[in-house]
Design a protein around this motif. Structure first.
Motif, PDB file in Angstrom:
ATOM      1  N   THR A   1       0.851  -1.137   0.018  1.00 21.77           N
ATOM      2  CA  THR A   1      -0.069   0.032   0.148  1.00 21.77           C
ATOM      3  C   THR A   1       0.756   1.198  -0.076  1.00 21.77           C
ATOM      4  N   TRP A   2       0.499   2.174  -0.909  1.00 19.82           N
ATOM      5  CA  TRP A   2       1.200   3.130  -1.094  1.00 19.82           C
ATOM      6  C   TRP A   2       2.842   3.073  -1.376  1.00 19.82           C
ATOM      7  N   GLY A   3       3.073   1.902  -1.941  1.00 15.09           N
ATOM      8  CA  GLY A   3       4.591   1.691  -2.000  1.00 15.09           C
ATOM      9  C   GLY A   3       5.251   2.615  -2.944  1.00 15.09           C
ATOM     10  N   TRP A   4       4.925   2.837  -4.102  1.00 18.11           N
ATOM     11  CA  TRP A   4       5.492   3.777  -4.925  1.00 18.11           C
ATOM     12  C   TRP A   4       5.823   5.258  -4.359  1.00 18.11           C
ATOM     13  N   PRO A   5       4.617   5.929  -4.123  1.00 23.37           N
ATOM     14  CA  PRO A   5       4.828   7.077  -3.605  1.00 23.37           C
ATOM     15  C   PRO A   5       5.897   7.219  -2.128  1.00 23.37           C
ATOM     16  N   ARG A   6       5.722   6.300  -1.442  1.00 23.56           N
ATOM     17  CA  ARG A   6       6.663   6.265  -0.336  1.00 23.56           C
ATOM     18  C   ARG A   6       8.220   5.957  -0.555  1.00 23.56           C
ATOM     19  N   LEU A   7       8.324   5.149  -1.550  1.00 21.67           N
ATOM     20  CA  LEU A   7       9.581   4.875  -2.485  1.00 21.67           C
ATOM     21  C   LEU A   7      10.278   6.222  -2.935  1.00 21.67           C
ATOM     22  N   LEU A   8       9.457   6.928  -3.443  1.00 24.92           N
ATOM     23  CA  LEU A   8       9.874   8.146  -4.347  1.00 24.92           C
ATOM     24  C   LEU A   8      10.291   9.224  -3.344  1.00 24.92           C
ATOM     25  N   ILE A   9       9.683   9.144  -2.240  1.00 28.07           N
ATOM     26  CA  ILE A   9      10.166  10.063  -0.995  1.00 28.07           C
ATOM     27  C   ILE A   9      11.489   9.791  -0.589  1.00 28.07           C
ATOM     28  N   ASN A  10      11.645   8.314  -0.152  1.00 31.08           N
ATOM     29  CA  ASN A  10      12.483   7.602   0.872  1.00 31.08           C
ATOM     30  C   ASN A  10      13.854   7.770   0.140  1.00 31.08           C
ATOM     31  N   VAL A  11      13.962   7.424  -1.282  1.00 30.33           N
ATOM     32  CA  VAL A  11      15.260   7.304  -2.104  1.00 30.33           C
ATOM     33  C   VAL A  11      16.144   8.525  -1.778  1.00 30.33           C
ATOM     34  N   PRO A  12      15.607   9.899  -2.093  1.00 29.90           N
ATOM     35  CA  PRO A  12      16.317  10.877  -1.561  1.00 29.90           C
ATOM     36  C   PRO A  12      16.758  11.117  -0.251  1.00 29.90           C
ATOM     37  N   LEU A  13      15.877  10.662   0.543  1.00 24.91           N
ATOM     38  CA  LEU A  13      16.308  10.857   2.144  1.00 24.91           C
ATOM     39  C   LEU A  13      17.607  10.045   2.297  1.00 24.91           C
ATOM     40  N   ILE A  14      17.812   8.853   1.632  1.00 24.51           N
ATOM     41  CA  ILE A  14      18.805   7.955   2.004  1.00 24.51           C
ATOM     42  C   ILE A  14      20.142   8.637   1.899  1.00 24.51           C
ATOM     43  N   GLY A  15      20.179   9.259   0.658  1.00 23.25           N
ATOM     44  CA  GLY A  15      21.246  10.353   0.272  1.00 23.25           C
ATOM     45  C   GLY A  15      21.741  11.236   1.604  1.00 23.25           C
ATOM     46  N   ALA A  16      20.508  12.057   1.851  1.00 25.54           N
ATOM     47  CA  ALA A  16      20.792  12.964   2.888  1.00 25.54           C
ATOM     48  C   ALA A  16      21.212  12.404   4.187  1.00 25.54           C
ATOM     49  N   THR A  17      20.520  11.366   4.637  1.00 26.63           N
ATOM     50  CA  THR A  17      20.812  10.861   6.067  1.00 26.63           C
ATOM     51  C   THR A  17      22.275  10.022   5.968  1.00 26.63           C
ATOM     52  N   THR A  18      22.716   9.465   4.700  1.00 21.73           N
ATOM     53  CA  THR A  18      24.094   9.113   4.789  1.00 21.73           C
ATOM     54  C   THR A  18      25.097  10.260   4.698  1.00 21.73           C
ATOM     55  N   PHE A  19      24.803  11.323   4.119  1.00 20.78           N
ATOM     56  CA  PHE A  19      25.791  12.555   4.343  1.00 20.78           C
ATOM     57  C   PHE A  19      25.846  13.059   5.498  1.00 20.78           C
ATOM     58  N   HIS A  20      24.701  13.199   6.155  1.00 21.09           N
ATOM     59  CA  HIS A  20      24.573  13.775   7.745  1.00 21.09           C
ATOM     60  C   HIS A  20      25.372  12.538   8.486  1.00 21.09           C
ATOM     61  N   LEU A  21      25.146  11.287   8.495  1.00 21.14           N
ATOM     62  CA  LEU A  21      25.965  10.356   9.163  1.00 21.14           C
ATOM     63  C   LEU A  21      27.247  10.547   9.203  1.00 21.14           C
ATOM     64  N   PHE A  22      27.875  10.543   7.830  1.00 21.68           N
ATOM     65  CA  PHE A  22      29.336  10.320   7.572  1.00 21.68           C
ATOM     66  C   PHE A  22      30.092  11.817   7.914  1.00 21.68           C
ATOM     67  N   THR A  23      29.429  12.787   7.920  1.00 15.25           N
ATOM     68  CA  THR A  23      29.922  14.008   8.201  1.00 15.25           C
ATOM     69  C   THR A  23      29.613  14.409   9.667  1.00 15.25           C
ATOM     70  N   THR A  24      29.117  13.228  10.460  1.00 14.56           N
ATOM     71  CA  THR A  24      29.054  13.578  12.017  1.00 14.56           C
ATOM     72  C   THR A  24      29.951  12.564  12.784  1.00 14.56           C
TER      73      THR A  24
END
Length: 852
Positions: free
Chosen positions: A181-204
């Motif tokens: 349910t709502w798989g594709w909309p949530r995937l579209l939102i989540n994919v760029p968040l992975i890049g943002a949280t990865t950058f946040h973690l590796f620079t902290t």
């Protein structure tokens, strides 16, 4: 923004990310349990960016000319990307759809296919992959949540939580996205968040670059871009943008930030050189490489070659190694020993593979032998297999032991060292020997370049170097750590080994720098406290290993074990020293304690005697009041008669009557004063304050004197019967015996509650004189009869008895060389029997007690 406001903002954002991840996991589990009769496209596909590539087809799709590797462009003229967004609910049973696909040669083909039940595509492998991905997602979420729960005040724990939440949402949404349910909309939102949280973690964590420290808003920029990309992905078709443009940009954004994060980590690692931060950076880099490189590689191949790789998502299953390693480092401030785990796992895997191969060889050989020799007896195969197993078990054990020795040599050496140290320290009674033994274990077994043992001084206020090995400068060897120093308090309160990085998050700058100065002065990696109960006995300061390796989990375990063993040995050595010192002054101490006991005993005797005298005063006071009262009245009358006598003489009358009255008043007053004198004399004689030596005494007179003093007590209703026999005078301490008589008589009165009869008998006894005091009271219960002479034992209510009367009486009789015994039973009264010698022993202790 102040720290409290920052923490509130972080908590709010963390709550949103947790809800996001939990929602993804719940919806994924719901899709996993969905019935298999749901309609689905007659093929399955993988997403390469915004491109849908067929990798498995149903029988109907295969008959229509669809093969794995075809790119699905549209369905019924609608871009397939938009079809996927709409979900599978638009599929109608029995209604065929026209799919436009692109073949590998670039040609396009329209295929008319009807939807089919999804059961054909939900194979056990697909379902197992889906379930495993949800499990890994849950592990991400639990790891990030645990790190945030335990270290919510640290920015790296918050960054890890955000990363773990986005990865949990991605892993649980990625398999069978169309069915969730709502798989594709949530995937579209989540994919760029992975890049943002990865950058946040590796620079902290583990190293925060200087440009981030100077401007932390830089870490917010990837989240802004992620929000924009999510909007483009969701609203792209409505804005007239190309289908799948937003998703392609999101995938590229995540990949670029992942590579950028690794590059930043590598640059910062190189800038910081050797040290704990470099080790943590290495751990972060290799954990990320092992966890995500296979997936990135497979996905890159798919993207470039437009070739689906079936079940490549299995490569994500071991990615949980990354958050576990990072979370362990954040929470424990220690490196997760991935290398040892990997070596041990690889070694046992190789051993298992070798054993399995040998076992298969024996089975194959047995089957071949039976076939070639035409042996049809099954017992031969069973016997051969049994013999193979018998030969196989010892071989397996030897092979595993070989693996243990080869790959686990350090641990085995540590175990041997701990055992030898435990055996050696049992017999060590010198602090210097204990310190040398600890240093020997550190330098020889662990291979550290230098180590030092510091011990607390005799006053327990300063840690001083006791022994050291390796090269130390004069400042380090002269280091003193006082009990009010910050590092002392930290070692005592934390009760675990400390490294310099443990103080990186200390908000108190002065406190942090004071602790760091100790590490910088000593130039060591670890300080391990030696604790015994709640006391800090010493500290083991450990430098680096000669090999350059850092001190990891096994090293710290050995250090803690050494500290625990040495604490027991140190206490034993201190106890031995104290015993030796006590032995040197034992005789003087014994004499001192004996003198104190004598003084205490004398004070107890006198206190009990004064207590008894105090009880007598209540009755004696009444006896004194009577004669004093009429003497006082007589004196008033005497004054009046003297005035009358003077008047008679002045008037020349007859003074005879006045003179007779005055004579009678003086006579009666003399009798009163004689009564007072006798009572005072009895008290004085009873206490014997002026007779502290052995003297001849008539015991009958002593008993009568005691009875006379207690006469007011007897008037309430107690009858005293004297049955005296012929006894000689006794050389004794009369005052002490009076105390015994008084105690026995008072106890009898208390037992009978001032109503009853007391019988006193005297006569010759086995050692001289025997006295018995018998009452007809309730008697003494059998269960307490054997304890009545114990000090402080009493059956009276609290506050009414001291429990010393009979105990002191027993001691007095024994010091006279006599004996005292009790005979009693329930409702039979109590009888005390005293045997005294005619001449008491001249005891110095008794003399001292009497004199006091």
């Amino acid at each position: 923004m102040n720290p409290s406001s920052t923490l509130r903002v972080r908590r709010a954002i963390a709550g949103l990310f947790l809800v996001w991840a939990l929602l993804a996991i719940v919806l994924s589990l719901a899709a996993l349990r969905a019935p298999g009769e749901r309609l689905y496209h007659p093929f399955t596909h993988t997403r390469i960016g915004a491109t849908s590539v067929v990798y498995e087809v149903s029988p109907s799709a295969a008959n229509g000319g669809l093969v794995a590797g075809d790119v699905v462009l549209a369905m019924n003229g609608l871009p397939y990307h938009e079809v996927l967004r709409a979900g599978v609910e638009q599929l109608d049973p029995g209604v065929a759809n026209v799919y436009t696909v692109e073949k590998r040669d670039g040609s396009q083909l329209d295929v008319t296919l009807a939807p089919v039940p999804i059961a054909w595509a939900q194979t056990p492998t697909v379902s197992a992959l889906h379930g495993l991905m949800v499990v890994v997602a849950a592990m991400y979420l639990l790891t990030g949540g645990a790190a945030w729960w335990l270290r919510h005040d640290r920015s790296e724990a918050w960054a890890l939580l955000l990363f773990c939440c986005t990865m949990a949402a991605q892993l649980s949404t990625f398999p069978q996205t169309n069915l969730i349910t709502w798989g594709w909309p949530r995937l579209l939102i989540n994919v760029p968040l992975i890049g943002a949280t990865t950058f946040h973690l590796f620079t902290t964590y583990p190293i925060e670059p200087g440009w981030i420290v100077r401007n932390r808003r830089i870490q917010n920029l990837p989240y802004v871009f992620a929000a924009l990309l999510a909007g483009v992905s969701l609203l792209g078709p409505a804005l007239g943008l190309g289908a799948g443009l937003g998703l392609n940009l999101s995938f590229a954004f995540a990949q670029v930030l992942l590579v950028t994060s690794l590059l930043i980590l590598g640059i910062e690692r190189r800038r910081h050189g050797d040290g704990p931060l470099r080790d943590q950076a290495d751990l972060m880099f290799w954990a990320a490489t092992v966890s995500f490189l296979p997936v990135v590689f497979i996905y890159g191949v798919e993207w470039l070659m437009k070739m689906p790789t079936p079940y490549y998502s299995f490569a994500l299953l071991w990615s949980f190694l990354f958050p576990v390693s990072v979370g362990y480092g954040i929470v424990r401030r220690q490196l997760f020993d991935v290398r040892n785990v990997a070596k041990s796992s690889a070694a046992y895997g190789a051993a298992t593979l070798a054993i399995t191969g040998m076992f298969a060889f024996f089975i194959t050989f047995a089957d071949a032998a039976v076939s070639r020799l035409n042996i049809n007896f099954r017992w031969f195969q069973v016997s051969f297999l049994f013999l193979a197993i018998l030969a196989f078990n010892p071989l397996r054990d030897r092979l595993q032991n070989l693996v243990d020795r080869f790959f686990d040599r350090d641990r085995e050496a540590y175990r041997v060292a701990v055992r030898e140290i435990s055996e050696a320290m049992v017999s060590m009674l010198s602090l210097s020997e204990i310190a040398d033994r600890i240093l020997l274990a550190l330098t020889d077994t662990m291979g550290v370049e230098r180590a030092m043992v510091m011990m607390v001084d005799d006053d327990g206020k300063v840690l001083l170097p006791m022994a050291s090995r390796g090269e130390w400068d004069e400042d380090a060897l002269a280091t003193e750590i006082r009990s009010d120093h910050a590092i002392w308090k930290h070692l005592w309160m934390r009760r675990e080994d400390l490294s310099r990085v443990d103080f990186d998050d200390e908000p108190d700058i002065e406190y942090r720098e004071a602790c760091r100065d100790i590490f910088d002065t000593l130039e060591v990696e670890l300080l391990v406290p030696i604790l015994y109960g709640v006391d800090l006995l010493g500290v083991i300061a450990v430098g680096r290993k000669i090999s350059g390796d850092r001190l990891v989990g096994d090293d710290r375990t050995l250090l803690r074990t050494l500290a625990n063993q040495s604490s027991i040995a140190i206490e034993n050595a201190k106890a031995f020293d104290e015993i030796a010192k006590l032995n040197e002054t034992l005789e003087a101490r014994v004499e001192e304690r004996t003198s104190e006991l004598r003084d205490t005993q004398a004070q107890l005797v006198q206190a009990e005697k004064m207590k008894s005298l105090g009880q007598l005063v209540a009755g004696v006071a009444h006896e004194l009041n009577n004669p004093i009262g009429f003497v006082h009245a007589n004196l008033q009358l005497l004054d009046e008669y003297i005035k009358k006598l003077v008047d008679v003489q002045r008037n020349q009358g007859d003074p005879t009557r006045a003179q007779e009255a005055i004579g009678k008043l003086l006579s009666r007053s003399r009798e009163g004063t004689e009564r007072v004198k006798k009572i005072v004399q009895d008290l004085r004689t009873f206490s014997r304050m002026d007779h502290a030596e052995l003297q001849d005494a008539n015991l009958h007179e002593e008993i009568d004197r005691t009875l006379a003093l207690m006469e007011p007590r007897f008037k309430a209703g107690i009858e005293v019967v004297r049955t005296y026999g012929e006894i000689p005078t006794v050389r004794c301490y009369a005052g002490q015996l009076n105390q015994v008589f008084l105690n026995l008589l008072m106890n009898a009165c208390d037992a009978m509650e001032d109503q009853g009869r007391i019988t006193i008998e005297s006569g010759s006894g086995p050692i001289g004189v025997r006295l018995t005091f018998t009452d007809n009271g309730p008697g003494i219960p059998e269960d307490v009869r054997g304890r009545i002479f114990d000090p402080f034992f009493t059956t009276k209510p609290v506050g009414e008895g001291t429990g010393l009367g009979l105990s002191l009486s027993h001691g007095i009789i024994e010091r006279h060389g006599g004996q005292i015994a009790v005979e009693s039973g329930p409702d039979e009264g109590t009888r005390f029997v005293i045997d005294l010698p005619l001449v008491a022993a001249a005891d110095e202790e008794l003399d001292a007690a009497s004199a006091s």
